[in-house]
Write a protein that holds these residues in place. Structure first.
Motif, PDB file in Angstrom:
ATOM      1  N   VAL A 110       0.837  -1.205   0.000  1.00  0.00           N
ATOM      2  CA  VAL A 110       0.000   0.000   0.000  1.00  0.00           C
ATOM      3  C   VAL A 110       0.870   1.252   0.000  1.00  0.00           C
ATOM      4  O   VAL A 110       0.633   2.195  -0.765  1.00  0.00           O
ATOM      5  CB  VAL A 110      -0.954  -0.003   1.213  1.00  0.00           C
ATOM      6  CG1 VAL A 110      -1.700   1.326   1.322  1.00  0.00           C
ATOM      7  CG2 VAL A 110      -1.954  -1.157   1.107  1.00  0.00           C
ATOM      8  N   SER A 111       1.913   1.257   0.829  1.00  0.00           N
ATOM      9  CA  SER A 111       2.765   2.458   0.917  1.00  0.00           C
ATOM     10  C   SER A 111       3.567   2.682  -0.366  1.00  0.00           C
ATOM     11  O   SER A 111       3.680   3.809  -0.850  1.00  0.00           O
ATOM     12  CB  SER A 111       3.707   2.366   2.119  1.00  0.00           C
ATOM     13  OG  SER A 111       4.573   1.255   2.008  1.00  0.00           O
ATOM     14  N   SER A 113       2.737   1.783  -3.319  1.00  0.00           N
ATOM     15  CA  SER A 113       1.817   2.125  -4.418  1.00  0.00           C
ATOM     16  C   SER A 113       1.575   3.622  -4.528  1.00  0.00           C
ATOM     17  O   SER A 113       1.181   4.115  -5.590  1.00  0.00           O
ATOM     18  CB  SER A 113       0.475   1.406  -4.225  1.00  0.00           C
ATOM     19  OG  SER A 113       0.649   0.005  -4.299  1.00  0.00           O
ATOM     20  N   THR A 114       1.817   4.349  -3.452  1.00  0.00           N
ATOM     21  CA  THR A 114       1.635   5.810  -3.465  1.00  0.00           C
ATOM     22  C   THR A 114       2.881   6.537  -3.973  1.00  0.00           C
ATOM     23  O   THR A 114       2.842   7.743  -4.197  1.00  0.00           O
ATOM     24  CB  THR A 114       1.302   6.332  -2.050  1.00  0.00           C
ATOM     25  OG1 THR A 114       2.407   6.054  -1.170  1.00  0.00           O
ATOM     26  CG2 THR A 114       0.052   5.654  -1.503  1.00  0.00           C
ATOM     27  N   ASN A 115       3.985   5.781  -4.145  1.00  0.00           N
ATOM     28  CA  ASN A 115       5.236   6.364  -4.634  1.00  0.00           C
ATOM     29  C   ASN A 115       5.315   6.168  -6.147  1.00  0.00           C
ATOM     30  O   ASN A 115       5.280   5.030  -6.616  1.00  0.00           O
ATOM     31  CB  ASN A 115       6.420   5.671  -3.937  1.00  0.00           C
ATOM     32  CG  ASN A 115       7.764   6.273  -4.305  1.00  0.00           C
ATOM     33  OD1 ASN A 115       7.966   6.737  -5.430  1.00  0.00           O
ATOM     34  ND2 ASN A 115       8.689   6.257  -3.362  1.00  0.00           N
ATOM     35  N   LYS A 119       5.043   2.498  -7.974  1.00  0.00           N
ATOM     36  CA  LYS A 119       3.594   2.251  -8.040  1.00  0.00           C
ATOM     37  C   LYS A 119       3.241   0.954  -8.778  1.00  0.00           C
ATOM     38  O   LYS A 119       2.184   0.376  -8.554  1.00  0.00           O
ATOM     39  CB  LYS A 119       2.878   3.439  -8.674  1.00  0.00           C
ATOM     40  CG  LYS A 119       3.222   3.694 -10.133  1.00  0.00           C
ATOM     41  CD  LYS A 119       2.495   4.922 -10.660  1.00  0.00           C
ATOM     42  CE  LYS A 119       2.894   5.256 -12.078  1.00  0.00           C
ATOM     43  NZ  LYS A 119       2.494   4.229 -13.047  1.00  0.00           N
TER      44      LYS A 119
END
Length: 202
Positions: A110-111, A113-115, A119
């Motif tokens: 999840v973390s 995927s925000t980068n 992603k």
């Protein structure tokens, strides 16, 4: 003529084996260099001599069928230091390895995927019957990418399986491979046991 054809095939196979071995050797050199570049790395240059790998073996480079999963809920994947990280199941992969039909799960962090850089990163942690004997007891990881999926297939190369940082030092939040990715066979490919002294962070 038949002999010439056979010799040509033999030479082609040998050159493929050699070039594949060279590809894996190059991949491993880059892998080692990354330890030196990474400020968080548990290993220094002198530690790299204690990294060991199986010989490159193209039979462990397979094409897997991909089944993308929908509406998967986020779950807590435990880590070796007792904490957890948020992941969700992205896809099932099905393939045959050493004569056995296998299904594994690909995960997305999840973390990460925000980068924007990570992603599309897919995480394939697994355990197998070499653990605690020839390889790290906590299992190994393979990194893949969403963009590598084509026509519902993805290439998985177990020669690129690597140890989590926890194999070299404590103090890291390394995910524990879920039970569904416990392979009932020996994967004699990728990284072996680290033979240096395990570091203890203060």
């Amino acid at each position: 003529m038949r002999i010439i054809t056979f010799l040509f095939l033999l030479i082609s196979m040998n050159s493929f084996a050699q070039s594949y071995a060279e590809q894996i050797a190059k991949h491993r050199e880059i892998y080692k260099e990354d330890f030196i570049k990474d400020e968080r790395s548990p290993l220094k240059k002198n530690d790299l001599q204690n990294l060991h790998f199986y010989d490159a073996d193209s039979t462990y480079k397979i094409s897997a069928d991909v089944e993308i999963l929908k509406n998967e809920k986020v779950f807590k994947m435990p880590t070796f230091n007792g904490s957890s990280s948020d992941y969700y199941k992205y896809a099932h992969v099905n393939f045959v390895l050493n004569g056995k039909k296998i299904q594994m799960t690909l995960y997305k962090s999840v973390s990460l995927s925000t980068n924007p850089v990570y992603k599309d990163h897919l995480f394939l942690p697994f355990t197998d019957e070499t653990n605690n004997k020839e390889t790290y007891g906590g299992g190994r990881y393979i990194d893949l990418n969403v963009k590598e999926i084509a026509d519902n297939h993805i290439e998985i190369d177990f020669n690129k399986a690597y140890n989590p940082y926890c194999a070299y030092s404590d103090g890291y939040r390394c995910p524990v491979p879920p039970e569904e990715n416990d392979l009932q066979l020996a994967v004699k490919a990728g990284e072996k046991l680290y033979t240096g002294e395990k570091k203890h962070q203060k």
